[in-house]
Write a protein that holds these residues in place. Sequence first.
Motif, PDB file in Angstrom:
ATOM      1  N   LYS A 162       0.828  -1.195   0.000  1.00 35.55           N
ATOM      2  CA  LYS A 162       0.000   0.000   0.000  1.00 35.55           C
ATOM      3  C   LYS A 162       0.866   1.250   0.000  1.00 35.55           C
ATOM      4  O   LYS A 162       1.792   1.380   0.797  1.00 35.55           O
ATOM      5  CB  LYS A 162      -0.918   0.006   1.226  1.00 35.55           C
ATOM      6  N   CYS A 163       0.554   2.177  -0.911  1.00 38.72           N
ATOM      7  CA  CYS A 163       1.258   3.454  -0.979  1.00 38.72           C
ATOM      8  C   CYS A 163       0.690   4.394   0.076  1.00 38.72           C
ATOM      9  O   CYS A 163      -0.526   4.594   0.141  1.00 38.72           O
ATOM     10  CB  CYS A 163       1.116   4.064  -2.378  1.00 38.72           C
ATOM     11  N   GLU A 164       1.554   4.964   0.889  1.00 40.62           N
ATOM     12  CA  GLU A 164       1.108   5.841   1.972  1.00 40.62           C
ATOM     13  C   GLU A 164       0.726   7.231   1.476  1.00 40.62           C
ATOM     14  O   GLU A 164       0.102   7.991   2.211  1.00 40.62           O
ATOM     15  CB  GLU A 164       2.217   5.962   3.022  1.00 40.62           C
ATOM     16  N   VAL A 165       1.088   7.552   0.241  1.00 41.24           N
ATOM     17  CA  VAL A 165       0.784   8.883  -0.292  1.00 41.24           C
ATOM     18  C   VAL A 165      -0.613   8.912  -0.920  1.00 41.24           C
ATOM     19  O   VAL A 165      -1.456   9.733  -0.552  1.00 41.24           O
ATOM     20  CB  VAL A 165       1.850   9.300  -1.327  1.00 41.24           C
ATOM     21  N   CYS A 166      -0.847   8.002  -1.874  1.00 41.59           N
ATOM     22  CA  CYS A 166      -2.137   7.989  -2.581  1.00 41.59           C
ATOM     23  C   CYS A 166      -3.018   6.815  -2.183  1.00 41.59           C
ATOM     24  O   CYS A 166      -4.097   6.641  -2.748  1.00 41.59           O
ATOM     25  CB  CYS A 166      -1.908   7.969  -4.091  1.00 41.59           C
ATOM     26  N   LEU A 167      -2.554   5.971  -1.244  1.00 40.82           N
ATOM     27  CA  LEU A 167      -3.316   4.827  -0.703  1.00 40.82           C
ATOM     28  C   LEU A 167      -3.638   3.770  -1.760  1.00 40.82           C
ATOM     29  O   LEU A 167      -4.533   2.950  -1.565  1.00 40.82           O
ATOM     30  CB  LEU A 167      -4.621   5.307  -0.043  1.00 40.82           C
ATOM     31  N   LYS A 168      -2.902   3.773  -2.869  1.00 40.19           N
ATOM     32  CA  LYS A 168      -3.112   2.765  -3.907  1.00 40.19           C
ATOM     33  C   LYS A 168      -2.394   1.482  -3.510  1.00 40.19           C
ATOM     34  O   LYS A 168      -1.320   1.522  -2.928  1.00 40.19           O
ATOM     35  CB  LYS A 168      -2.576   3.281  -5.240  1.00 40.19           C
ATOM     36  N   THR A 169      -2.998   0.318  -3.796  1.00 45.15           N
ATOM     37  CA  THR A 169      -2.425  -0.968  -3.400  1.00 45.15           C
ATOM     38  C   THR A 169      -1.870  -1.702  -4.613  1.00 45.15           C
ATOM     39  O   THR A 169      -2.372  -1.550  -5.739  1.00 45.15           O
ATOM     40  CB  THR A 169      -3.477  -1.845  -2.707  1.00 45.15           C
ATOM     41  N   PHE A 170      -0.838  -2.535  -4.383  1.00 44.04           N
ATOM     42  CA  PHE A 170      -0.184  -3.291  -5.444  1.00 44.04           C
ATOM     43  C   PHE A 170       0.063  -4.712  -4.960  1.00 44.04           C
ATOM     44  O   PHE A 170       0.353  -4.938  -3.781  1.00 44.04           O
ATOM     45  CB  PHE A 170       1.142  -2.635  -5.832  1.00 44.04           C
ATOM     46  N   ALA A 171      -0.048  -5.681  -5.853  1.00 51.58           N
ATOM     47  CA  ALA A 171       0.143  -7.086  -5.507  1.00 51.58           C
ATOM     48  C   ALA A 171       1.609  -7.479  -5.526  1.00 51.58           C
ATOM     49  O   ALA A 171       2.019  -8.398  -4.820  1.00 51.58           O
ATOM     50  CB  ALA A 171      -0.656  -7.976  -6.466  1.00 51.58           C
ATOM     51  N   GLN A 172       2.428  -6.782  -6.308  1.00 51.34           N
ATOM     52  CA  GLN A 172       3.830  -7.123  -6.453  1.00 51.34           C
ATOM     53  C   GLN A 172       4.719  -6.003  -5.938  1.00 51.34           C
ATOM     54  O   GLN A 172       4.401  -4.818  -6.099  1.00 51.34           O
ATOM     55  CB  GLN A 172       4.162  -7.402  -7.922  1.00 51.34           C
ATOM     56  N   LYS A 173       5.826  -6.390  -5.353  1.00 50.88           N
ATOM     57  CA  LYS A 173       6.747  -5.422  -4.765  1.00 50.88           C
ATOM     58  C   LYS A 173       7.447  -4.592  -5.836  1.00 50.88           C
ATOM     59  O   LYS A 173       7.663  -3.386  -5.650  1.00 50.88           O
ATOM     60  CB  LYS A 173       7.786  -6.159  -3.909  1.00 50.88           C
ATOM     61  N   CYS A 174       7.805  -5.212  -6.961  1.00 44.83           N
ATOM     62  CA  CYS A 174       8.509  -4.488  -8.018  1.00 44.83           C
ATOM     63  C   CYS A 174       7.622  -3.397  -8.623  1.00 44.83           C
ATOM     64  O   CYS A 174       8.094  -2.289  -8.919  1.00 44.83           O
ATOM     65  CB  CYS A 174       8.979  -5.456  -9.106  1.00 44.83           C
ATOM     66  N   VAL A 175       6.326  -3.689  -8.794  1.00 40.60           N
ATOM     67  CA  VAL A 175       5.396  -2.691  -9.324  1.00 40.60           C
ATOM     68  C   VAL A 175       5.191  -1.574  -8.304  1.00 40.60           C
ATOM     69  O   VAL A 175       5.063  -0.401  -8.657  1.00 40.60           O
ATOM     70  CB  VAL A 175       4.048  -3.357  -9.687  1.00 40.60           C
ATOM     71  N   PHE A 176       5.195  -1.948  -7.008  1.00 41.38           N
ATOM     72  CA  PHE A 176       5.036  -0.962  -5.944  1.00 41.38           C
ATOM     73  C   PHE A 176       6.224   0.010  -5.921  1.00 41.38           C
ATOM     74  O   PHE A 176       6.053   1.230  -5.779  1.00 41.38           O
ATOM     75  CB  PHE A 176       4.900  -1.689  -4.599  1.00 41.38           C
ATOM     76  N   LYS A 177       7.439  -0.520  -6.068  1.00 41.47           N
ATOM     77  CA  LYS A 177       8.632   0.329  -6.088  1.00 41.47           C
ATOM     78  C   LYS A 177       8.624   1.254  -7.301  1.00 41.47           C
ATOM     79  O   LYS A 177       9.030   2.413  -7.219  1.00 41.47           O
ATOM     80  CB  LYS A 177       9.890  -0.539  -6.105  1.00 41.47           C
ATOM     81  N   ARG A 178       8.168   0.737  -8.425  1.00 40.22           N
ATOM     82  CA  ARG A 178       8.091   1.545  -9.631  1.00 40.22           C
ATOM     83  C   ARG A 178       7.090   2.687  -9.460  1.00 40.22           C
ATOM     84  O   ARG A 178       7.295   3.794  -9.971  1.00 40.22           O
ATOM     85  CB  ARG A 178       7.681   0.652 -10.797  1.00 40.22           C
ATOM     86  N   HIS A 179       6.008   2.412  -8.706  1.00 34.82           N
ATOM     87  CA  HIS A 179       5.002   3.449  -8.465  1.00 34.82           C
ATOM     88  C   HIS A 179       5.530   4.548  -7.551  1.00 34.82           C
ATOM     89  O   HIS A 179       5.183   5.725  -7.728  1.00 34.82           O
ATOM     90  CB  HIS A 179       3.750   2.810  -7.851  1.00 34.82           C
ATOM     91  N   LEU A 180       6.353   4.209  -6.570  1.00 36.50           N
ATOM     92  CA  LEU A 180       6.858   5.196  -5.615  1.00 36.50           C
ATOM     93  C   LEU A 180       7.687   6.282  -6.277  1.00 36.50           C
ATOM     94  O   LEU A 180       7.781   7.403  -5.759  1.00 36.50           O
ATOM     95  CB  LEU A 180       7.680   4.497  -4.528  1.00 36.50           C
ATOM     96  N   VAL A 181       8.288   5.970  -7.428  1.00 30.48           N
ATOM     97  CA  VAL A 181       9.110   6.956  -8.138  1.00 30.48           C
ATOM     98  C   VAL A 181       8.259   8.145  -8.584  1.00 30.48           C
ATOM     99  O   VAL A 181       8.747   9.275  -8.690  1.00 30.48           O
ATOM    100  CB  VAL A 181       9.811   6.293  -9.342  1.00 30.48           C
ATOM    101  N   ILE A 182       6.971   7.904  -8.819  1.00 26.91           N
ATOM    102  CA  ILE A 182       6.083   8.977  -9.273  1.00 26.91           C
ATOM    103  C   ILE A 182       5.985  10.068  -8.216  1.00 26.91           C
ATOM    104  O   ILE A 182       5.994  11.266  -8.521  1.00 26.91           O
ATOM    105  CB  ILE A 182       4.684   8.407  -9.597  1.00 26.91           C
ATOM    106  N   HIS A 183       5.909   9.666  -6.939  1.00 23.14           N
ATOM    107  CA  HIS A 183       5.764  10.643  -5.848  1.00 23.14           C
ATOM    108  C   HIS A 183       7.083  11.347  -5.528  1.00 23.14           C
ATOM    109  O   HIS A 183       7.079  12.477  -5.037  1.00 23.14           O
ATOM    110  CB  HIS A 183       5.222   9.947  -4.606  1.00 23.14           C
TER     111      HIS A 183
END
Length: 409
Positions: free
Chosen positions: A161-182
């Motif tokens: 779960k992203c603490e900024v936009c509260l969006k959830t991801f099933a995979q860790k690699c996709v989650f890390k890729r999303h964090l770069v946006i913030h």
Amino acid sequence: MECRLCLSQAPAESFVFIHDNPHPLVQRIWTCCRLQVMKDDGLPDSICLSCENNLALLSTFRNICLQSDETAKLRLSEHLDIKTKEIFLDDLIWKDDETVAQPNMCNSPVNNEINEWEQSDSKQTIHLIEKPTPLKISYSKPGRKNESKLKARQKIRIPFKCEVCLKTFAQKCVFKRHLVIHTGNKPFQCDICLKSFTRKGSLGTHINYHTGIKPYKCDVCLKAFPEKRTLVKHLRTHTGEKPYKCKICFKSFAQSSGLGAHMKSHTGLKSHKCDICLKLFPQKSNLATHMISHTGLKSHECTICFKSFTLKHHLAAHMKSHTGIKPYKCELCLKSFTEKRTLQIHLRSHTGEKPYKCDICLKSFSQKSSLGIHMKSHIGLKLYKCDICLKSYVVKYNLIAHIKSHFVK
């Protein structure tokens, strides 16, 4: 396109590419269906959304079953509190006229000897039997290795779960890729225009615009595009699909940008103002289109009657008048029209509806163009001038009527 699993056919936007998807679809298909999908094997390389949902449900059910099995074994071992249990043959004693309770071991040497004794004619008490090798029934508790596997499975099930936009991801690699946006970090830079991107794939797609490479081609009209998502949006013009719907008036749009622009019409916010006629617009693009009307430039010309128009869609509407086809008919007076919006404007003459109101004098009009002409009378703007007597008018048709009066005299 055709689905790899169920062979159903549908437009491209209803499919998910197996090898381009961030989720491990190839592994999921092998785990759930035992079907090996290879890249460039000549078979369909995408699955439909229905099959993707079924795979997700089947994978979730499989994980639940495996976790429940581990939990059940753990509870059983804790209840018995036994690691191993030894059964010896000399612990079993048979007597005359007694029912023998046999242990539940199907292929053990003990059972073989019991069956041979039961089949003999004389049933005598056994006193001396050689002691066989102890048979062990193991109820092993899950050790640290099994516990770590169980915890690993549980971690996979827990979404990131992203603490900024509260969006959830099933995979860790996709989650890390999303964090770069913030973070705003854009490490990949274009050498031509120096534009930066967060992902390497986005930079590769951007390079196609500079090189002119368009690898994605429409199968219907053969038009090519530099990126895949642009092709997906283009296909909606052929299929007529409009997935983006307004929750207020339920109007549908083919693109999310069109829905975003439409939502501003419900808020009533018009922040873009024309410096000439002071007219307000909700979007900058609407203002830019309106400014062409003040320049008098008409670059779109009809090839049949050579009439010119300011906007391209005005020319497209005019071309329908040459075909003579009028598919839209009024049910009250049976009058026909070439366009649907013209029919809607005509219906107001029957209903008396006047939705366009002047903010200054509160006068209402049935057409938007009539309100625009009326607004010029408040600001005193007279764009149409007579070349004979130099008299000015707000509306063009008033100038035409005035010029006729000179010739009548």
